[in-house]
Design an enzyme around this catalytic site. Structure first.
Site, PDB file in Angstrom:
ATOM      1  N   LYS A  49      39.507  94.127   1.787  1.00 46.18           N
ATOM      2  CA  LYS A  49      38.178  93.509   1.675  1.00 46.18           C
ATOM      3  C   LYS A  49      37.935  93.056   0.232  1.00 46.18           C
ATOM      4  CE  LYS A  49      36.444  96.000   5.663  1.00 46.18           C
ATOM      5  NZ  LYS A  49      35.737  97.136   6.253  1.00 46.18           N
ATOM      6  N   GLN A  93      32.262 102.028   4.403  1.00 43.39           N
ATOM      7  CA  GLN A  93      33.461 102.079   5.235  1.00 43.39           C
ATOM      8  C   GLN A  93      33.406 103.294   6.170  1.00 43.39           C
ATOM      9  OE1 GLN A  93      35.742  99.670   5.354  1.00 43.39           O
ATOM     10  NE2 GLN A  93      37.044 100.716   6.823  1.00 43.39           N
ATOM     11  N   ASP A 116      27.946  94.242   7.888  1.00 48.21           N
ATOM     12  CA  ASP A 116      28.764  94.738   9.002  1.00 48.21           C
ATOM     13  C   ASP A 116      28.093  94.474  10.357  1.00 48.21           C
ATOM     14  OD1 ASP A 116      31.290  95.899   8.600  1.00 48.21           O
ATOM     15  OD2 ASP A 116      30.430  97.696   7.688  1.00 48.21           O
TER      16      ASP A 116
HETATM   17  N1  GUN Z   1      36.143 100.990   9.780  1.00 44.14           N
HETATM   18  C1  GUN Z   1      36.973 100.286  10.590  1.00 44.14           C
HETATM   19  N2  GUN Z   1      36.513  99.022  10.758  1.00 44.14           N
HETATM   20  C2  GUN Z   1      35.378  98.929  10.037  1.00 44.14           C
HETATM   21  C3  GUN Z   1      34.454  97.869   9.794  1.00 44.14           C
HETATM   22  O1  GUN Z   1      34.575  96.745  10.296  1.00 44.14           O
HETATM   23  N3  GUN Z   1      33.415  98.159   8.973  1.00 44.14           N
HETATM   24  C4  GUN Z   1      33.239  99.390   8.427  1.00 44.14           C
HETATM   25  N4  GUN Z   1      32.182  99.582   7.663  1.00 44.14           N
HETATM   26  N5  GUN Z   1      34.071 100.393   8.630  1.00 44.14           N
HETATM   27  C5  GUN Z   1      35.135 100.165   9.437  1.00 44.14           C
END
Ligand code: GUN
Length: 279
Positions: A49, A93, A116
């Site tokens: 990211k 996350q 998200d």
């Molecule tokens: N953990 C696995 N996929 C994601 C996601 O798309 N966003 C977040 N915040 N955590 C994750």
């Protein structure tokens, strides 16, 4: 031979569009990324990211908190970032350590910064057709379908899996695109009979190579949201690609299908967040 739906290519297009918009409009966008603990998969995702942010021209603020961080400390950090006008998106996350209530943390994030799309307000807005952030993976699936020329309007869409992050928002998005939507799950009777009705079959069950050709109508478009390591440590999806590919009209590979779209749509949400907060 099915057409391959190329998530690498389409995600690159989406990211390039974001990058161009950031450059052209001179946007100063900041994403705060919070990771609690050292889950190795999370570290890889968070790293990817941050790399994507760098490519687009988005500033990323990184908060790497120890496993022992308390819920109160995490909530206080989210609140501080909510109040900070120089931060446009907040991403916590998941998964979080078990002593922290994930729902409470998600609900703390300002819906204006919820890139998200996990906040109940974002989810509610999606289900009633109001503007709001959409969960990145299902939003990415819509882009894959549209940019591959798949007609969604009037199609029979079957979704296997009903998670809050993929299955449920996916159903809402396909409804918004005028598909007729069926959501299946572990209690669905005669799953094969249901999935065989699908013109568009979207699979997010979290079980490696679960969907074989007996589940698929000839000519269906098959979207595989799963990602696993097989017995040879190679990546595979929820769909048995080699078995299903000959009967499908189009299919996403794993890797290189849905996976790369998630980050591309996150970048898109960050740019949108800046737009909303400037308005
Ligand atoms: N953990 C696995 N996929 C994601 C996601 O798309 N966003 C977040 N915040 N955590 C994750």
């Amino acid at each position: 031979m099915a057409k391959l739906i190329d998530g690498k290519l389409i995600s690159a297009q989406v990211k390039d569009e974001c990058r161009e918009r950031v450059a052209k409009e001179g946007l100063d966008v900041t994403l705060a990324v919070i990771q609690v603990g050292n889950d190795p998969a999370s570290t890889v995702y968070v790293g990817n990211k941050k790399k994507a942010c760098e490519y687009i021209g988005i500033h990323s603020l990184s908060y790497e908190l120890p496993e022992e961080t308390t819920e109160e400390e995490l909530l206080a950090l989210v609140e501080k970032l909510n109040q900070d006008d120089s931060v446009h998106g907040i991403l916590v996350q998941l998964p979080l350590p078990s002593h922290i209530d994930e729902d409470k943390v998600i609900q703390k994030i300002s819906p204006m910064k919820d890139v998200d799309g996990f906040h109940p307000q974002s989810v509610g807005a999606l289900s009633i057709g109001e503007p709001g952030f959409v969960s990145c993976t299902p939003a990415g699936v819509i882009q894959l379908l549209k940019r591959s020329g798949v007609k969604i309007d009037g199609s029979e869409c079957v979704i296997v899996g009903r998670s809050n992050i993929v299955g449920k928002p996916m159903a809402m998005l396909m409804l918004r695109e005028n598909a007729t939507v069926t959501v299946c799950h572990s209690h669905t009777k005669d799953l094969k009979e249901v999935t065989k009705r699908a013109d568009i079959l979207i699979v997010a069950v979290g079980r490696p190579r679960f969907i074989t050709r007996e589940y698929v109508k000839e000519g269906a478009v098959v979207i595989d949201v799963g990602i696993h390591r097989n017995e040879d440590n190679k990546l595979c999806g929820d769909v048995d690609f080699a078995d299903v590919e000959p009967v499908a009209s189009a299919i996403t590979p794993v890797p290189g299908g849905v996976g790369p779209m998630t980050i591309a749509m996150l970048m898109n949400n960050c740019v949108e967040a800046k737009g909303i907060q400037n308005a």
